[in-house]
Structure formats: C-alpha cells, structure tokens
Design a protein around this motif. Structure first.
Motif, PDB file in Angstrom:
ATOM      1  N   GLN A  98       0.832  -1.209   0.000  1.00 36.32           N
ATOM      2  CA  GLN A  98       0.000   0.000   0.000  1.00 36.32           C
ATOM      3  C   GLN A  98       0.863   1.255   0.000  1.00 36.32           C
ATOM      4  N   ILE A  99       1.915   1.270   0.796  1.00 35.38           N
ATOM      5  CA  ILE A  99       2.844   2.408   0.805  1.00 35.38           C
ATOM      6  C   ILE A  99       3.445   2.606  -0.574  1.00 35.38           C
ATOM      7  N   PHE A 100       3.895   1.504  -1.170  1.00 32.80           N
ATOM      8  CA  PHE A 100       4.535   1.577  -2.488  1.00 32.80           C
ATOM      9  C   PHE A 100       3.585   2.156  -3.534  1.00 32.80           C
ATOM     10  N   VAL A 101       2.356   1.656  -3.567  1.00 36.27           N
ATOM     11  CA  VAL A 101       1.391   2.102  -4.580  1.00 36.27           C
ATOM     12  C   VAL A 101       1.026   3.569  -4.380  1.00 36.27           C
ATOM     13  N   ILE A 102       0.679   3.962  -3.154  1.00 33.13           N
ATOM     14  CA  ILE A 102       0.205   5.323  -2.911  1.00 33.13           C
ATOM     15  C   ILE A 102       1.298   6.353  -3.162  1.00 33.13           C
ATOM     16  N   LYS A 173      -3.376   5.868  11.684  1.00 34.96           N
ATOM     17  CA  LYS A 173      -3.772   6.458  10.411  1.00 34.96           C
ATOM     18  C   LYS A 173      -4.796   5.546   9.743  1.00 34.96           C
ATOM     19  N   LEU A 174      -5.436   6.055   8.665  1.00 35.71           N
ATOM     20  CA  LEU A 174      -6.416   5.261   7.920  1.00 35.71           C
ATOM     21  C   LEU A 174      -5.757   4.229   7.033  1.00 35.71           C
ATOM     22  N   TYR A 175      -4.509   4.462   6.681  1.00 31.16           N
ATOM     23  CA  TYR A 175      -3.778   3.559   5.787  1.00 31.16           C
ATOM     24  C   TYR A 175      -2.309   3.582   6.177  1.00 31.16           C
TER      25      TYR A 175
END
Length: 310
Positions: A98-102, A173-175
């Motif tokens: 998720q970190i990578f994509v965002i 956090k939310l993500y």
C-alpha cells in the motif's frame, strides 16, 4: 534486551472515532470512488477512441488519469472494507504494498505534470519545432520515464523500510504510510530519513522546473493575443492541477512528520486522504471542462452512444 518482534500485521486506528458514522462514511466513500472511476475512465476512453486527441498533451493527460486509477486502487478498496469491518488490520506485506502504490502514485503525478509543462513550453515557445521535438518515439520514452523512475525510487525506499526491525505494530492512520512504519523501528532511522527527504525534494523540485518553464511561457504569452489565448486554454488547467496536487500532498507529508497530537482524529483523517481524493476527482474535471477538444469529444461520444441505444 531487545524488544524486537516478528511483525505479521499492523493495526490501523484512524477509524476508531467513527463508530457511529460508518454507514454514512461508507456511502460517501463509495460515491467518491465511483466518481473517480467515472471521470478518469471517461477521459481515458475518450482520448483512446478519438484520433484527433492522439497528440502529446492528451497522451500525457491520459497517463495522468491512468495514474489516478492506479493510486486510488491502493487506498479505496481496503478503506471501504475497513468501514464495514470491526477490526482494522493489514498484513505486513500488504502494508508495504500500500505504501509503495500510494507514494509511487504521488511521485508519478509530479513527473507527469512536469512532462505536461515541458510539452506546453515547446508548443508555445517553439511552435515551429514542436512536431520535430515531440515525436512519437520521444513521447513514449517520456511516458515510460515518468512512470519507471518513481517506481524505482519507491522500490528503494521500500527495500530500506523492509530491512528495519520493528518494535510495534500500531499505525495511527487510515492507511499505511512510510513515516508511520519507520517510526516503529527499534534502531536508528537516520538513513531512511535522509533517503526519504532526497525523494521528497526531488519531486517537489519538479515544481521549480515547472515554475521556470512558466516564466518563459508568460513572457511569450505577452507577445500576442493568439499566444495569450492558447496559454489560458491549455496552461491554466495544468497550473490548477499542479497547485491541487502540491497542496494536497504537502498537507499529508508535513502533518505525518510534524503534526500535533492535539489535532482531532477527524482533521487528521481529512488531511491524510486529500491527495487520494481531491486530485483524482478535480484534475480530469478541470481538463474536461476547460480543454475544448476534450469537452467536445466527450460530448460527441455521449451523443453517439445515445443514438446507438436509441
């Protein structure tokens, strides 16, 4: 004695204060994601189907819309699932993904906007050379460059984060975001911080590059009424999108690193989701309304579709 543990999941606490509003938030978020899909897919399909839009500026715009779909896919499906779930957890590998994509989405956004600024500079300041400079081969290379370099930068950041030994698994956090994860590290994160700041300054440096190109564009725009008209029609939407993306991402980055704990969770959540909510909706709408060729093509396709159904 070390407190290091093997982390397999992270808990997300951003939704803890929204228990009484989950259904309303789910409906609002689902509507927001639906609008993002609608406006971006509409522009992508329009640019692909309309041959008169097969020009560098519109190809870059298509790439910008595709990037919005890519980035929001890293946030909305998981967030919608969390709104309906009693527990808000994410796996270790899922968190890193998720970190990578965002954040590769955010970096790519700046790269594409820089390409669009370069394209407008050549079109307005060097119009006679435009087609010899912006060849199909060069456009393909620029699009690939704008996507691959951010992916490489974020891959390096992720590999460094994955090597850290963590002493906690709670993210407020939310993500998942990189700063929240590396703050859970048991050892020094100085190198991670240095690399992170280099990447941040690299992509905010794109703003400086765009600013320099617009200084030249304004000089040329003052020379004639025709150039001013072209500048207003094609450059103003680009500047609005750049401002939109920069402010939204700056809010998130600055709050993640320097935010106060006294700020309410609702304000934290709003600041955290700005750059995966506002730019993906506003950018295609800005271009769709202001750019005459895009607006006409979208309306034409809609009318043709109605005739076929009729």
């Amino acid at each position: 004695m070390s407190n290091t543990t093997i982390i397999s999941t992270f808990s997300l606490s951003g939704l803890n204060d929204t228990t009484n509003h989950r259904v309303s938030l789910f409906c609002l978020t689902f509507l927001c994601y639906s609008v993002i899909l609608l406006v971006n897919v509409t522009l992508i399909v329009t640019i692909i189907l309309e041959e008169n839009l097969h020009e560098p500026m519109y190809i870059f715009l298509c790439n910008l819309c595709f990037n919005s779909l890519y980035g929001t896919a890293g946030f909305y499906p998981k967030f919608l699932f969390d709104l309906l779930s009693g527990t808000h957890v994410i796996s270790y590998s899922g968190c890193l993904m998720q970190i990578f994509v965002i954040y590769s989405y955010a970096s790519t956004e700046f790269s594409i906007l820089a390409l669009m600024a370069y394209d407008r500079y050549v079109a307005i300041c060097r119009p006679l050379e435009y087609h010899s400079i912006m060849t199909r081969h060069k456009v393909v290379l620029l699009v690939c460059f704008s996507r691959l370099v951010p992916l490489l930068c974020q891959a390096i950041v992720m590999m460094m984060t994955a090597k850290l030994e963590l002493c906690g698994s709670h993210i407020q956090k939310l993500y998942c975001d990189n700063w929240s994860v590396i703050n859970l590290a048991c050892s020094s994160i100085a190198i991670n911080n240095i690399v992170g700041f280099i990447v941040i300054f690299l992509y905010f440096g794109h703003d400086l590059l765009i600013f320099c190109s617009y200084v030249q564009l304004v000089k040329f725009a003052l020379k004639s009424k025709e150039i001013r008209r072209k500048f207003m029609q094609t450059c103003v939407p680009h500047l609005l999108c750049l401002f939109n993306v920069t402010v939204a991402l700056l809010f998130d980055l600055m709050y993640a690193r320097y935010g106060s704990n006294s700020v309410s969770q609702s304000v934290k959540n709003f600041m955290a989701v700005q750059f995966v909510t506002i730019p993906p909706i506003v950018n295609p709408i800005i271009y769709g309304i202001i750019l005459t060729k895009v607006r006409s093509s979208v309306l034409s396709l809609c009318m043709d579709n109605k005739k076929v159904k009729g």
